[in-house]
Enzyme design. Sequence first.
Site, short mmCIF file in Angstrom:
data_model
loop_
_atom_site.label_atom_id
_atom_site.label_comp_id
_atom_site.label_asym_id
_atom_site.label_seq_id
_atom_site.Cartn_x
_atom_site.Cartn_y
_atom_site.Cartn_z
N GLY A 20 0.84 -1.22 0.00
CA GLY A 20 0.00 0.00 0.00
C GLY A 20 0.86 1.25 0.00
CG LEU A 57 1.73 3.82 -5.11
CD1 LEU A 57 1.11 3.58 -6.49
CD2 LEU A 57 3.00 4.63 -5.25
CD GLN A 72 -3.27 10.61 5.16
OE1 GLN A 72 -4.11 9.77 5.47
NE2 GLN A 72 -3.21 11.79 5.72
CG ASP A 114 -0.57 0.78 -3.89
OD1 ASP A 114 -0.46 1.48 -2.87
OD2 ASP A 114 -1.66 0.51 -4.42
CE1 TYR A 141 -9.56 0.92 8.19
CE2 TYR A 141 -10.41 2.33 9.93
CZ TYR A 141 -9.36 1.90 9.14
OH TYR A 141 -8.11 2.44 9.31
CE LYS A 199 -6.90 -1.10 9.71
NZ LYS A 199 -5.58 -1.42 9.18
P1 NAD Z 1 -4.56 4.88 1.91
O1 NAD Z 1 -5.96 4.54 1.54
O2 NAD Z 1 -4.09 6.26 1.69
O3 NAD Z 1 -3.56 3.89 1.17
C1 NAD Z 1 -3.80 2.52 1.08
C2 NAD Z 1 -3.10 1.98 -0.13
O4 NAD Z 1 -3.43 0.60 -0.22
C3 NAD Z 1 -3.53 2.64 -1.45
O5 NAD Z 1 -2.42 3.14 -2.14
C4 NAD Z 1 -4.21 1.52 -2.23
O6 NAD Z 1 -3.96 1.57 -3.62
C5 NAD Z 1 -3.57 0.30 -1.59
N1 NAD Z 1 -4.37 -0.91 -1.75
C6 NAD Z 1 -5.72 -1.06 -1.72
N2 NAD Z 1 -6.06 -2.33 -1.97
C7 NAD Z 1 -4.89 -3.00 -2.14
C8 NAD Z 1 -4.57 -4.36 -2.44
N3 NAD Z 1 -5.52 -5.28 -2.62
N4 NAD Z 1 -3.27 -4.70 -2.52
C9 NAD Z 1 -2.29 -3.78 -2.37
N5 NAD Z 1 -2.54 -2.49 -2.14
C10 NAD Z 1 -3.83 -2.11 -2.01
O7 NAD Z 1 -4.38 4.44 3.44
P2 NAD Z 1 -3.35 5.03 4.50
O8 NAD Z 1 -4.00 6.21 5.11
O9 NAD Z 1 -2.00 5.16 3.93
O10 NAD Z 1 -3.41 3.87 5.59
C11 NAD Z 1 -2.41 2.89 5.73
C12 NAD Z 1 -2.73 2.01 6.92
O11 NAD Z 1 -2.84 2.81 8.10
C13 NAD Z 1 -4.07 1.26 6.81
O12 NAD Z 1 -3.95 0.01 7.44
C14 NAD Z 1 -5.02 2.13 7.61
O13 NAD Z 1 -6.09 1.37 8.12
C15 NAD Z 1 -4.11 2.61 8.71
N6 NAD Z 1 -4.58 3.86 9.32
C16 NAD Z 1 -4.55 5.03 8.63
C17 NAD Z 1 -5.01 6.20 9.23
C18 NAD Z 1 -5.00 7.52 8.52
O14 NAD Z 1 -5.56 8.49 9.04
N7 NAD Z 1 -4.38 7.62 7.35
C19 NAD Z 1 -5.49 6.15 10.55
C20 NAD Z 1 -5.56 4.92 11.21
C21 NAD Z 1 -5.06 3.78 10.60
C1 AKB Z 2 -10.33 6.54 8.75
O1 AKB Z 2 -10.90 7.63 8.99
O2 AKB Z 2 -10.90 5.56 8.27
C2 AKB Z 2 -8.88 6.42 9.14
C3 AKB Z 2 -8.75 5.87 10.52
C4 AKB Z 2 -8.95 6.74 11.68
O3 AKB Z 2 -8.51 4.70 10.67
N1 AKB Z 2 -8.27 7.71 9.01
#
Ligand code: NAD
Ligand code: AKB
Length: 317
Positions: free
Chosen positions: A13, A15, A17, A39, A146, A150
């Site tokens: 993943g 690419l 955030q 990704d 979701y 988790k």
């Molecule tokens: P994001 O949605 O920005 O990035 C996720 C990436 O996963 C994308 O680039 C997408 O193309 C890729 N993806 C989707 N399906 C896929 C697959 N089948 N195989 C491979 N890649 C795939 O998410 P993020 O914000 O970077 O989050 C990363 C992790 O952190 C996740 O586990 C998310 O639950 C966790 N998280 C994020 C936040 C946040 O605020 N950003 C908060 C809590 C937890």
């Molecule tokens: C979302 O809003 O889904 C994420 C998270 C808090 O896990 N940013």
Amino acid sequence: MSVSGPKKIMVTGALGQIGTELVEKLRKIYGNENILATDVRKLDDNPGVQNGPFEILSVVDSDSMDKLVKEYDIQEIYHLAAILSATGEKKPELCKKINIGGTISVLETALNNNLKIFAPSSIAVFGPDAPKNAPQVTPLNPTTVYGQTKVIGENLANEYWQKHGLDTRGLRYPGLISWKSPAGGGTTDYAVEIFHAALEKGHYDCFVGPETRLPMMYIDDAIRATLELMNSPVDNIGDSRAGYNISGISFTAQQLVDTISERVDGFTCTFTPDKRQLYADSWPDSIDDSQAKDDWGWEAQYNLENIVDSMIEGLSD
Ligand code: NAD
Ligand code: AKB
């Protein structure tokens, strides 16, 4: 796992955030060629990820994952691929398939190749019955699909540690705020979108109400927490290994608007809550991270003022 030579790491993943900034940071520390970004999407013009190896990989394809791990002699996986809350509620089956299926692929690949794993959790593990300042240990009854994936991810990671001694670690990230790449289908995305809208249009229509208060964190704190957790000696990592609470700050949507308004002349914001309000209301307001502080010395650095300044500076360059 090879024991000599530089550390080689795969990021799934990559690419997204977090991946965009984590890959950049890992490449600075360990060398561009030692960090394999993967990704399901094609590599775009993402400058942080372009400067080293990249492979298309769907995380549910465990055979291809195993092949890449062997080909690149990988020792650690940072598993970031997931479907976030807002998209997950629209597509619950996809959310379960990617989030649970992907985590199983990563854990099985790690077991076969003796790898160390980082797999993030989220504040979404808490449900409406959790205290509003969420403690590390409390019943986890999330109402979003979701959040349920988790909780299962944390349980799976704990199971592989307890049964197989696999070194799996994770953080319950709050909503993350960053400017280098867009937020991806989450509920906390308003705290990112608002900056783009303020600077491009001078106006934002926010999808949660003004009194909505959630735990949030600036991306630099989140990346630092990730690396501090992964680089802590195994003896410092306790029972919360699969999902340490980490706290950054907690603010209402109105406080964010006010802080941006002090810096962006003429900025206005309206509020039109949609379904994401329900998901936000089911999560805590803030997080008690004393366990992470005690076990591996976690301390956040960014407050609301610094975050708003960094976002505006980053997006204005
Ligand atoms: P994001 O949605 O920005 O990035 C996720 C990436 O996963 C994308 O680039 C997408 O193309 C890729 N993806 C989707 N399906 C896929 C697959 N089948 N195989 C491979 N890649 C795939 O998410 P993020 O914000 O970077 O989050 C990363 C992790 O952190 C996740 O586990 C998310 O639950 C966790 N998280 C994020 C936040 C946040 O605020 N950003 C908060 C809590 C937890
Ligand atoms: C979302 O809003 O889904 C994420 C998270 C808090 O896990 N940013």
